[in-house]
Design a protein around this motif. Structure first.
Motif, mmCIF file in Angstrom:
data_model
loop_
_atom_site.group_PDB
_atom_site.id
_atom_site.type_symbol
_atom_site.label_atom_id
_atom_site.label_comp_id
_atom_site.label_asym_id
_atom_site.label_seq_id
_atom_site.Cartn_x
_atom_site.Cartn_y
_atom_site.Cartn_z
ATOM 1 N N ARG A 1 0.839 -1.201 0.000
ATOM 2 C CA ARG A 1 0.000 0.000 0.000
ATOM 3 C C ARG A 1 0.877 1.256 0.000
ATOM 4 O O ARG A 1 1.876 1.306 0.723
ATOM 5 C CB ARG A 1 -0.901 -0.001 1.229
ATOM 6 C CG ARG A 1 -1.895 -1.147 1.223
ATOM 7 C CD ARG A 1 -2.629 -1.263 2.527
ATOM 8 N NE ARG A 1 -3.415 -0.063 2.781
ATOM 9 C CZ ARG A 1 -4.401 -0.003 3.659
ATOM 10 N NH1 ARG A 1 -4.718 -1.064 4.368
ATOM 11 N NH2 ARG A 1 -5.062 1.106 3.839
ATOM 12 N N GLY B 1 -2.382 1.340 6.192
ATOM 13 C CA GLY B 1 -3.646 1.486 6.905
ATOM 14 C C GLY B 1 -3.364 1.620 8.391
ATOM 15 O O GLY B 1 -2.363 1.115 8.900
ATOM 16 N N GLY C 1 -1.723 -3.600 7.937
ATOM 17 C CA GLY C 1 -1.806 -2.261 7.372
ATOM 18 C C GLY C 1 -0.954 -1.973 6.153
ATOM 19 O O GLY C 1 -1.113 -0.934 5.518
ATOM 20 N N SER D 1 -9.455 -2.180 0.174
ATOM 21 C CA SER D 1 -9.781 -1.198 1.224
ATOM 22 C C SER D 1 -11.089 -1.537 1.936
ATOM 23 O O SER D 1 -11.197 -1.362 3.150
ATOM 24 C CB SER D 1 -9.817 0.219 0.655
ATOM 25 O OG SER D 1 -10.803 0.322 -0.338
ATOM 26 N N GLU E 1 -11.603 -2.372 6.009
ATOM 27 C CA GLU E 1 -12.625 -1.802 6.897
ATOM 28 C C GLU E 1 -13.427 -2.899 7.597
ATOM 29 O O GLU E 1 -13.723 -2.796 8.790
ATOM 30 C CB GLU E 1 -13.552 -0.876 6.112
ATOM 31 C CG GLU E 1 -12.881 0.412 5.685
ATOM 32 C CD GLU E 1 -13.791 1.300 4.853
ATOM 33 O OE1 GLU E 1 -15.027 1.200 4.988
ATOM 34 O OE2 GLU E 1 -13.247 2.099 4.073
#
Length: 178
Positions: free
Chosen positions: A52, A56, A78, A102, A106
């Motif tokens: 990423r 995150g 993350g 994503s 969540e």
């Protein structure tokens, strides 16, 4: 100090690829992932870990639960979008969980909150689930206080410690083919 889980996780992904080729995941056109490669046979898609651009965060969990969240949780969940990874750890077959995209990240956070609220209700120490076991009544968790990796019985708490920390667990785990 750099998070030790991130390079350990990257090494585990690479070890799987060297042993078994590109891992596969169930393909769902409604849930695309930046980790997806070309679609494979039988409704499955090959994937490779997607780093990423911005990791995150689990700060929102800490805020919502009014507690600190162990940094290893971000180290594990993350930094990459990836498929789940089948592993063997000292004879225990587990599936290391990873967020696919994503929206899945969540959902993972929401499920972690639910797990934490159940732990509180049962009077059990704070843990975060990181892997599932073949026996659906057990799971692998991260102890929020110490960072140790535990084997836990659902609703009953820790059975025992698997590793003193998440990086050690990831280094000692061996990828297996499904």
């Amino acid at each position: 100090m750099e998070n030790q889980e991130v390079p350990a996780l990257a090494a585990l992904f690479e070890q799987y690829r060297r042993c078994y080729g590109q891992p596969l995941a169930e393909h769902d056109a409604a849930e695309p992932s930046p980790a997806e490669l070309l679609p494979a046979h039988g409704g499955r898609v090959a994937w490779r870990p997607f780093l990423r651009p911005e990791p995150g965060s689990f700060d929102n969990l800490g805020h919502a639960l009014e507690m600190p969240v162990h940094a290893s949780l971000t180290g594990l969940f993350g930094h990459y979008y990836a498929g789940h990874l089948p592993l063997c750890y000292k004879g225990l077959f587990v599936t290391l969980l990873q967020p696919w995209n994503s929206a899945d990240f969540e959902r993972l956070q929401q499920n972690q909150i639910g797990h934490q609220l159940m732990q509180r209700k049962l009077g059990l120490p704070a843990t975060w689930f990181i892997a599932t076991c073949r026996d659906e009544h057990r799971l692998v968790t991260l102890d929020n206080a110490s960072g140790a990796v535990l084997l836990e019985r659902l609703g009953k708490g820790a059975i025992g410690e698997l590793a003193p920390d998440l990086a050690t667990f990831l280094h000692r785990a061996e990828p297996v083919s499904l």
